[in-house]
Design a protein around this motif. Structure first.
Motif, PDB file in Angstrom:
ATOM      1  N   GLY A  14      -6.318  -6.574 -25.576  1.00 22.21           N
ATOM      2  CA  GLY A  14      -5.537  -6.607 -24.551  1.00 22.21           C
ATOM      3  C   GLY A  14      -4.836  -7.769 -23.797  1.00 22.21           C
ATOM      4  O   GLY A  14      -3.566  -7.702 -23.652  1.00 22.21           O
ATOM      5  N   SER A  15      -5.508  -8.925 -23.862  1.00 22.15           N
ATOM      6  CA  SER A  15      -4.795 -10.055 -23.659  1.00 22.15           C
ATOM      7  C   SER A  15      -3.625 -10.251 -24.613  1.00 22.15           C
ATOM      8  O   SER A  15      -2.762 -10.826 -24.080  1.00 22.15           O
ATOM      9  N   HIS A  16      -3.943 -10.303 -25.761  1.00 21.97           N
ATOM     10  CA  HIS A  16      -2.710 -10.407 -26.797  1.00 21.97           C
ATOM     11  C   HIS A  16      -1.563  -9.522 -26.635  1.00 21.97           C
ATOM     12  O   HIS A  16      -0.376  -9.970 -26.689  1.00 21.97           O
ATOM     13  N   LEU A  17      -1.964  -8.235 -26.241  1.00 23.77           N
ATOM     14  CA  LEU A  17      -1.060  -7.096 -25.997  1.00 23.77           C
ATOM     15  C   LEU A  17      -0.152  -7.601 -24.842  1.00 23.77           C
ATOM     16  O   LEU A  17       0.840  -7.449 -25.074  1.00 23.77           O
ATOM     17  N   VAL A  18      -0.973  -7.999 -23.791  1.00 21.12           N
ATOM     18  CA  VAL A  18       0.050  -8.197 -22.535  1.00 21.12           C
ATOM     19  C   VAL A  18       0.828  -9.528 -22.763  1.00 21.12           C
ATOM     20  O   VAL A  18       1.759  -9.413 -22.485  1.00 21.12           O
ATOM     21  N   ARG A  19       0.585 -10.428 -23.387  1.00 18.51           N
ATOM     22  CA  ARG A  19       1.536 -11.697 -23.891  1.00 18.51           C
ATOM     23  C   ARG A  19       2.781 -11.204 -24.626  1.00 18.51           C
ATOM     24  O   ARG A  19       3.589 -11.375 -24.542  1.00 18.51           O
ATOM     25  N   HIS A  20       2.351 -10.255 -25.772  1.00 22.88           N
ATOM     26  CA  HIS A  20       3.117  -9.660 -26.349  1.00 22.88           C
ATOM     27  C   HIS A  20       4.413  -9.094 -25.951  1.00 22.88           C
ATOM     28  O   HIS A  20       5.426  -9.102 -26.101  1.00 22.88           O
ATOM     29  N   LEU A  21       3.745  -8.162 -24.939  1.00 19.07           N
ATOM     30  CA  LEU A  21       4.654  -7.225 -24.081  1.00 19.07           C
ATOM     31  C   LEU A  21       5.479  -8.097 -22.967  1.00 19.07           C
ATOM     32  O   LEU A  21       6.841  -7.799 -23.120  1.00 19.07           O
ATOM     33  N   THR A  22       4.869  -9.006 -22.285  1.00 21.69           N
ATOM     34  CA  THR A  22       5.637  -9.685 -21.481  1.00 21.69           C
ATOM     35  C   THR A  22       6.532 -10.733 -22.032  1.00 21.69           C
ATOM     36  O   THR A  22       7.738 -10.756 -21.646  1.00 21.69           O
ATOM     37  N   ALA A  23       6.410 -11.038 -23.453  1.00 23.40           N
ATOM     38  CA  ALA A  23       7.477 -11.693 -24.273  1.00 23.40           C
ATOM     39  C   ALA A  23       8.502 -11.028 -24.469  1.00 23.40           C
ATOM     40  O   ALA A  23       9.840 -11.599 -24.526  1.00 23.40           O
ATOM     41  N   LYS A  24       8.532  -9.605 -24.591  1.00 27.80           N
ATOM     42  CA  LYS A  24       9.553  -8.761 -24.911  1.00 27.80           C
ATOM     43  C   LYS A  24      10.476  -8.295 -23.454  1.00 27.80           C
ATOM     44  O   LYS A  24      11.146  -7.695 -23.629  1.00 27.80           O
ATOM     45  N   ASP A  25       9.861  -8.731 -22.309  1.00 31.81           N
ATOM     46  CA  ASP A  25      10.334  -8.534 -21.155  1.00 31.81           C
ATOM     47  C   ASP A  25       9.946  -7.287 -20.667  1.00 31.81           C
ATOM     48  O   ASP A  25      10.614  -6.523 -20.104  1.00 31.81           O
ATOM     49  N   ASP A  26       8.915  -6.488 -21.204  1.00 34.63           N
ATOM     50  CA  ASP A  26       8.572  -5.326 -20.858  1.00 34.63           C
ATOM     51  C   ASP A  26       7.641  -5.436 -19.608  1.00 34.63           C
ATOM     52  O   ASP A  26       7.048  -6.482 -19.227  1.00 34.63           O
ATOM     53  N   GLU A  27       7.572  -4.627 -18.479  1.00 35.87           N
ATOM     54  CA  GLU A  27       7.038  -4.476 -17.373  1.00 35.87           C
ATOM     55  C   GLU A  27       5.508  -4.300 -17.677  1.00 35.87           C
ATOM     56  O   GLU A  27       5.233  -3.021 -17.937  1.00 35.87           O
ATOM     57  N   VAL A  28       4.555  -5.151 -17.460  1.00 36.39           N
ATOM     58  CA  VAL A  28       3.012  -4.802 -17.684  1.00 36.39           C
ATOM     59  C   VAL A  28       2.380  -4.699 -16.431  1.00 36.39           C
ATOM     60  O   VAL A  28       2.223  -5.569 -15.489  1.00 36.39           O
ATOM     61  N   VAL A  29       1.658  -3.544 -16.314  1.00 36.28           N
ATOM     62  CA  VAL A  29       0.609  -3.298 -15.315  1.00 36.28           C
ATOM     63  C   VAL A  29      -0.497  -3.389 -15.923  1.00 36.28           C
ATOM     64  O   VAL A  29      -0.952  -2.691 -16.892  1.00 36.28           O
ATOM     65  N   ALA A  30      -1.666  -4.508 -15.401  1.00 35.98           N
ATOM     66  CA  ALA A  30      -2.746  -5.111 -16.454  1.00 35.98           C
ATOM     67  C   ALA A  30      -3.986  -4.582 -15.513  1.00 35.98           C
ATOM     68  O   ALA A  30      -4.200  -5.179 -14.533  1.00 35.98           O
ATOM     69  N   LEU A  31      -4.841  -3.626 -16.120  1.00 41.99           N
ATOM     70  CA  LEU A  31      -6.194  -3.339 -15.420  1.00 41.99           C
ATOM     71  C   LEU A  31      -7.279  -4.232 -15.774  1.00 41.99           C
ATOM     72  O   LEU A  31      -7.306  -4.665 -17.085  1.00 41.99           O
ATOM     73  N   HIS A  32      -8.092  -4.909 -14.737  1.00 43.72           N
ATOM     74  CA  HIS A  32      -9.044  -5.600 -15.016  1.00 43.72           C
ATOM     75  C   HIS A  32     -10.224  -5.555 -14.225  1.00 43.72           C
ATOM     76  O   HIS A  32     -10.055  -4.830 -13.265  1.00 43.72           O
ATOM     77  N   ARG A  33     -11.489  -5.949 -14.448  1.00 45.79           N
ATOM     78  CA  ARG A  33     -12.516  -5.521 -13.756  1.00 45.79           C
ATOM     79  C   ARG A  33     -13.182  -6.359 -12.742  1.00 45.79           C
ATOM     80  O   ARG A  33     -13.882  -6.049 -11.820  1.00 45.79           O
TER      81      ARG A  33
END
Length: 51
Positions: A14-33
């Motif tokens: 998930g952490s790699h995915l978030v970095r990849h998506l934000t680098a593409k300028d996608d809006e990311v809503v990230a769930l954490h515990r």
């Protein structure tokens, strides 16, 4: 630009995915515990505390 909800955003995949998506300028809503995990997220991701 897409809006993406990522479960497990502070985990190994998930952490790699978030970095990849934000680098593409996608809006990311990230769930954490836990509140401490929010600090691990990219500054461009919107943290959401799950239970």
């Amino acid at each position: 630009m897409a809006r993406v909800f990522v479960l497990g955003a502070t985990g190994g995949v998930g952490s790699h995915l978030v970095r990849h998506l934000t680098a593409k300028d996608d809006e990311v809503v990230a769930l954490h515990r836990s509140s401490g995990q929010a600090e691990q997220l990219s500054a461009d991701a919107l943290p959401v505390l799950g239970i």
